[in-house]
Design an enzyme around this catalytic site. Structure first.
Site, PDB file in Angstrom:
ATOM      1  N   HIS A  32       0.821  -1.231   0.000  1.00 20.78           N
ATOM      2  CA  HIS A  32       0.000   0.000   0.000  1.00 20.78           C
ATOM      3  C   HIS A  32       0.848   1.273   0.000  1.00 20.78           C
ATOM      4  O   HIS A  32       0.324   2.351  -0.303  1.00 20.78           O
ATOM      5  CB  HIS A  32      -0.917   0.037   1.222  1.00 20.78           C
ATOM      6  CG  HIS A  32      -1.946  -1.052   1.248  1.00 20.78           C
ATOM      7  ND1 HIS A  32      -2.797  -1.287   0.184  1.00 20.78           N
ATOM      8  CD2 HIS A  32      -2.263  -1.983   2.198  1.00 20.78           C
ATOM      9  CE1 HIS A  32      -3.587  -2.321   0.483  1.00 20.78           C
ATOM     10  NE2 HIS A  32      -3.278  -2.762   1.689  1.00 20.78           N
ATOM     11  N   HIS A  65      -6.241  -7.340  -0.425  1.00 18.79           N
ATOM     12  CA  HIS A  65      -6.386  -5.907  -0.689  1.00 18.79           C
ATOM     13  C   HIS A  65      -5.632  -5.531  -1.971  1.00 18.79           C
ATOM     14  O   HIS A  65      -4.613  -6.156  -2.290  1.00 18.79           O
ATOM     15  CB  HIS A  65      -5.821  -5.091   0.483  1.00 18.79           C
ATOM     16  CG  HIS A  65      -6.468  -5.394   1.795  1.00 18.79           C
ATOM     17  ND1 HIS A  65      -5.911  -6.272   2.706  1.00 18.79           N
ATOM     18  CD2 HIS A  65      -7.641  -4.969   2.319  1.00 18.79           C
ATOM     19  CE1 HIS A  65      -6.716  -6.362   3.765  1.00 18.79           C
ATOM     20  NE2 HIS A  65      -7.768  -5.586   3.554  1.00 18.79           N
ATOM     21  N   ASP A 121      -4.472 -12.798   3.488  1.00 22.53           N
ATOM     22  CA  ASP A 121      -5.702 -12.332   4.130  1.00 22.53           C
ATOM     23  C   ASP A 121      -6.958 -12.622   3.318  1.00 22.53           C
ATOM     24  O   ASP A 121      -8.055 -12.212   3.701  1.00 22.53           O
ATOM     25  CB  ASP A 121      -5.600 -10.838   4.487  1.00 22.53           C
ATOM     26  CG  ASP A 121      -4.872 -10.021   3.441  1.00 22.53           C
ATOM     27  OD1 ASP A 121      -4.623 -10.546   2.340  1.00 22.53           O
ATOM     28  OD2 ASP A 121      -4.558  -8.850   3.719  1.00 22.53           O
TER      29      ASP A 121
HETATM   30 ZN    ZN Z   1      -4.022  -7.210   2.731  1.00 19.88          ZN
END
Ligand code: ZN
Length: 303
Positions: free
Chosen positions: A121, A160, A241
């Site tokens: 990120h 993500h 995740d």
């Molecule tokens: Zn993640």
């Protein structure tokens, strides 16, 4: 195969109740030690400022490395800088650099970096989403700038979207970025319409997607996109995740699904670049699921 880690990565202290906690890495290291007692462990060196500056601006280096807080400070609502975080961030990024060196020098065919904080990120100018430096991007630029590679593939299967990695390479045709991720979900980017300079392929997945559908998207779309690139090195942002027990998201993957995808990524590397592949740990927040998934991933990397 080599594996890289450093004790400093355990000392990055995100504070009570934070999902991205030292116990994650402890669980991964313990599980790998049990499942692969003969794994060739290496101490991750520190990334140099010059290696980080290939990706990040001077202001972010100042924030992460020079601020030296005496207690925890929040860089964004999720992202903590603790007194020990600078050293952890240097070792996490340095692991990827050393792993690229090991794989491109022929010392090892594949490498796994068991590190935290995670990286995908972090943008050129900002720490965010638990990430301080973008470890996989620093590794990719090291392969290009220090080793002269012209085509580096990044496969990101964290639940993500790797918004930082995408943004860093959106105009850089030397890198192809392929990502599957739950959508909508943090950080809300990763639509199919985001294609960079033709070097980005996003496959957003709905909440509840199971392993069969996840693997089908990789088989039918993401892997062919990377295959057509004929990469000279395969990098993997390995976040676990998407596991069905993970508390942060809603995909329904099992450890075996990660093994299956990893085998496909190994085959991709075998087809194009003598098997050269470097994987770096990203997310994964349920300790047992994370540990089992990591072992399944390393099983497949070593097969
Ligand atoms: Zn993640």
């Amino acid at each position: 195969m080599q594996a890289f880690t450093h004790a400093a990565c355990l000392a990055h202290d995100t504070g009570p109740g934070h999902a991205e906690r030292p116990e994650r890495l402890r669980a991964v290291l313990d599980a790998l030690e049990r499942a692969h007692p003969d794994l060739d462990w290496q101490q991750a060196p520190r990334a140099s400022r010059g290696q980080l500056l290939r990706v990040h601006d001077e202001a972010l280096l100042k924030t992460v490395l020079d601020r030296q807080p005496r207690e925890r400070v929040m860089l964004d609502p999720d992202t903590v800088l603790s007194p020990a975080s600078a050293e952890a961030a240097l070792r996490a990024a340095g692991a990827g650099v050393a792993a690229v060196d090991a794989v491109l020098s022929g010392q090892a065919r594949r490498a796994f970096c068991a590190v935290r904080p995670p990286g995908h990120h972090a943008t050129a100018s900002a720490a965010m989403g638990f990430c301080l430096f973008n470890n996989i991007a620093v590794a990719a630029r090291h392969a290009i700038d220090a080793h002269g590679l012209e085509r580096v593939a990044i496969a990101d299967f964290d639940v993500h979207h790797g918004n930082g990695t995408q943004a860093i390479f959106a105009d850089d045709a030397r890198v192809r970025f392929a990502s599957s991720h739950q959508w909508p979900l943090y950080p809300d980017s990763g639509a199919r319409s985001e294609t960079g300079c033709g070097n980005v392929f996003n496959a957003p997945l709905p909440d509840g997607t199971d392993g069969a559908a996840f693997l089908a998207v990789w088989e039918d779309e993401l892997l062919p996109f990377l295959d057509a690139f004929r990469p000279q090195l395969v990098l993997v942002s390995a976040g676990f995740d998407g596991h069905r027990h993970d508390p942060l998201a809603g995909l329904q993957l099992e450890a075996e699904d990660y093994a299956r995808l990893t085998a496909r990524l190994v085959a991709l590397a075998d087809r194009h670049c003598d098997g050269r592949l470097v994987s770096m740990l990203e997310g994964g927040y349920e300790l047992q699921a994370l540990a089992e998934s990591c072992v399944a991933h390393v099983d497949a990397l070593r097969a």
